[in-house]
Design an enzyme around this catalytic site. Structure first.
Site, short mmCIF file in Angstrom:
data_model
loop_
_atom_site.label_atom_id
_atom_site.label_comp_id
_atom_site.label_asym_id
_atom_site.label_seq_id
_atom_site.Cartn_x
_atom_site.Cartn_y
_atom_site.Cartn_z
CD GLU A 43 -2.07 1.70 2.48
OE1 GLU A 43 -2.28 1.16 3.55
OE2 GLU A 43 -1.86 2.92 2.34
CB CYS A 70 -2.34 6.03 3.35
SG CYS A 70 -3.05 5.05 4.65
P1 NAP Z 1 9.49 3.80 3.40
O1 NAP Z 1 10.69 4.62 3.17
O2 NAP Z 1 8.84 3.24 2.20
O3 NAP Z 1 9.88 2.63 4.41
C1 NAP Z 1 8.94 1.66 4.84
C2 NAP Z 1 9.66 0.38 5.22
O4 NAP Z 1 10.13 -0.27 4.04
C3 NAP Z 1 10.87 0.56 6.11
O5 NAP Z 1 10.91 -0.51 7.03
C4 NAP Z 1 12.03 0.48 5.16
O6 NAP Z 1 13.18 -0.08 5.74
C5 NAP Z 1 11.55 -0.48 4.12
N1 NAP Z 1 12.13 -0.19 2.80
C6 NAP Z 1 11.91 0.93 2.08
N2 NAP Z 1 12.59 0.85 0.92
C7 NAP Z 1 13.25 -0.32 0.92
C8 NAP Z 1 14.12 -0.96 0.01
N3 NAP Z 1 14.47 -0.38 -1.14
N4 NAP Z 1 14.62 -2.16 0.33
C9 NAP Z 1 14.29 -2.74 1.51
N5 NAP Z 1 13.49 -2.18 2.42
C10 NAP Z 1 12.96 -0.97 2.14
O7 NAP Z 1 8.36 4.61 4.17
P2 NAP Z 1 8.45 5.57 5.45
O8 NAP Z 1 9.82 5.62 5.99
O9 NAP Z 1 7.39 5.16 6.37
O10 NAP Z 1 8.00 6.98 4.92
C11 NAP Z 1 8.59 7.59 3.81
C12 NAP Z 1 7.49 8.06 2.88
O11 NAP Z 1 6.55 6.99 2.66
C13 NAP Z 1 6.63 9.18 3.39
O12 NAP Z 1 7.22 10.42 3.22
C14 NAP Z 1 5.38 8.98 2.58
O13 NAP Z 1 5.52 9.57 1.33
C15 NAP Z 1 5.25 7.51 2.41
N6 NAP Z 1 4.30 6.84 3.33
C16 NAP Z 1 3.14 6.41 2.83
C17 NAP Z 1 2.25 5.76 3.65
C18 NAP Z 1 0.97 5.21 3.13
O14 NAP Z 1 0.13 4.89 3.93
N7 NAP Z 1 0.78 5.05 1.85
C19 NAP Z 1 2.52 5.55 4.99
C20 NAP Z 1 3.73 6.00 5.49
C21 NAP Z 1 4.61 6.63 4.63
P3 NAP Z 1 14.49 0.80 6.05
O15 NAP Z 1 14.13 1.55 7.28
O16 NAP Z 1 15.56 -0.20 6.24
O17 NAP Z 1 14.71 1.67 4.86
#
Ligand code: NAP
Length: 526
Positions: A265, A302
């Protein structure tokens, strides 16, 4: 319960040796104790192997045991008491009252899945009797049920440290399906993750299930997550986070020797269509309600309403005036992480530079650390249609009002939208005809269509859909919230002419589990 900084690999607490990190308290702008040991490939692999070993015993356990596991997790989480709320509050800067509500939702969700498991309809038992006399060919005895896919990797979300994290909807639905779970903790709330992880670890022991049913790993950088998704024991992935993260994991999953499904998601701007009669009749109330919804939880939902579409004219001018005045009153507040706060700031700064985009109002700047200043933009439908960047999600309290010349232009904007978690219609009776013309477009675009409400509340129930076409999710056929979430982790198996002695209890003639089953095309309990 103590937070020690250890990972939970099966029944063991294992201190990772691949580096250390401390949680960051965004509202204080400082790190907090204790240090967490980060896991490397070996620990992640160990968790996956244990999950693989536990799978057959877990799925063979009575449904009642599975239901009791979910209830025991709920009880153990409640049993942590205030320490859980205190820690989640420190790590996320979310208000305690919000977190208490989120805990209620988390345990309610676990209990809903316990009820679902006991009910048994999820296993989709179907019996087609043999037709030995059928000409020209006899028909075999055919029976089908759905079985769990296997161990599931869960990536907790940053914005719901309880309800979408270690014991959140992905974990609850995977366990309900009979899949062991390996959670990759979100490093925005490692202490909260450990507390909840320990509650699950204890619950697994409480009901006497194999230790590999649950593990929790911490990892620095992307290595832990990448290793987890690539591990052969893992058979599906649940993820909530950024589009970039979700796509990176989907890419790894698709390129494995055995590709697996990823239910990610990711990104949604949740358009809100304010149709003319509703706009004229309820201008001020709609504007105030919209701003309240937009800024709730610092816009970190979200389902945040990131686009408002209406037909240009004096009523929209009044809406914009009221919404701008309401937004100007909203303070800047701490976001979940420093990274999310800087991504928000960059996103807003880039939007300000787009052609034909006007800043209508900004919130009240405060001294809060890692804060987000609410910002409301306005543009024309023509500009929106010409600039794809206006469709992108900016995670936080910002939205764009899109003024459309007429209904045809409103429909063109709707057609250009990407996939969404939600689409909202604000309508009065005189708008129904226009709404009926828009609905077929919105059905193609969104997982949930609301009338006269705001999308930020997501009920956990049987009919809820929290999903939608890409990029809202990576698989529009499913939902990550509500009872239907269990379907992501099941697959059908058909048994042809299997001797009665070898049939699973779900499909035996005398229906020992008293399940609702489709028997020769009729839904019966016999
Ligand atoms: P994220 O950067 O996508 O990270 C979420 C999880 O996925 C973390 O545990 C991260 O681990 C892991 N992950 C991300 N990229 C990866 C990769 N290339 N390989 C392996 N693991 C990976 O999300 P976030 O830190 O929660 O927030 C960043 C952005 O996500 C926000 O600014 C927003 O735009 C979006 N977001 C969207 C929602 C939604 O509901 N759609 C919710 C929260 C956030 P690591 O910590 O090891 O990187």
């Amino acid at each position: 319960m103590q937070i020690t900084g250890a990972m939970l690999i099966g029944a063991q607490a294992v201190r990772g040796a691949a580096g250390e990190m401390r949680a960051f308290a965004p509202a204080l702008g400082e790190e907090i104790e204790p240090a967490f040991g980060l896991g490397g490939k070996a620990e992640v692999a160990r968790a996956c192997e244990l999950a693989g070993q536990a799978f057959d015993a877990f799925r063979a356990a009575p449904f009642e045991t599975r239901a009791r596991l979910l209830e025991a997790i709920a009880e153990r989480i409640v049993g942590i008491g205030d320490a859980l709320i205190e820690r989640a509050h420190l790590e996320s800067a979310l208000p305690k009252a919000r977190l208490e509500g989120e805990r209620g939702r988390t345990v309610g969700q676990l209990r809903l899945f316990a009820t679902l498991v006991r009910d048994g309809r999820w296993c989709g038992a179907v019996l087609d009797s043999a037709l030995p006399e059928r000409k020209p060919l006899p028909r075999s005895d055919l029976r089908a049920q759905r079985i769990p896919l296997g161990p599931v990797a869960v990536f907790g979300a940053s914005n719901f440290p309880l309800a979408f994290s270690v014991a959140g909807g992905d974990t609850a639905s995977a366990l309900a399906a009979g899949c062991p779970v390996v959670v990759k903790a979100h490093l925005a709330h490692p202490g909260t993750s450990e507390l909840v992880g320990r509650a699950i670890q204890q619950a697994v022991a409480d009901v006497g299930l194999p230790e590999g049913v649950f593990s929790l790993v911490f990892g620095g950088g992307n290595e832990a997550g990448e290793t987890l998704v690539a591990h052969p024991a893992i058979k599906a992935v649940g993820f909530t986070g950024s589009r970039r993260g979700g796509l990176a994991l989907a890419n790894i999953a698709a390129n494995r020797l055995e590709p697996i499904p990823v239910y990610a998601e990711m990104s949604s701007v949740n358009p809100m269509f304010v149709l003319p009669a509703a706009l004229a009749a309820r201008t001020e109330a709609l504007a105030q309600g919209f701003v309240d919804s937009l800024t709730l939880g610092v816009g970190q939902f979200c389902t945040n309403p990131g686009l408002v579409l209406a037909i240009d004219g004096p009523d929209l001018d009044r809406f914009v005036k009221t919404a701008s005045a309401a937004l100007a009153q909203k303070p800047s507040q701490s976001m979940l992480t420093a990274g999310i706060a800087s991504a928000y700031e960059e996103g807003v700064a880039a939007r300000e530079k787009l052609a034909g985009v006007e800043v209508l109002a900004e919130g009240a700047k405060t001294e809060a650390h890692c804060d987000a200043l609410p910002v409301l933009f306005k543009t024309s439908a023509a500009q929106f249609l010409a600039q794809h960047a206006l469709s992108d999600e900016i995670f936080g309290p910002t939205s764009v009002v899109i003024a459309c010349r007429d209904e045809a232009e409103l429909a063109r904007v709707a057609e250009q939208l990407e996939g969404q978690l939600t689409a909202t219609l604000h309508i009065d009776r005189d708008d129904y005809a226009m709404a009926a013309r828009l609905l077929p477009i919105l059905e193609r675009k969104a997982g949930r269509i609301l009338a006269n409400g705001f999308p930020t509340g997501v009920e956990v129930s049987y009919a809820m859909v929290h999903g939608g076409p890409f990029p809202a999710t990576s698989d529009s056929r499913t939902t990550s919230v509500g009872a239907m979430a269990i379907e992501r982790f099941l697959r059908p198996v058909c048994y042809q002419d299997l001797p009665a002695e070898l049939l699973p209890a779900t499909l035996q003639n005398d229906n020992p589990l008293q399940l609702w089953r489709l028997r020769d095309g009729e839904l019966v309990r016999g």
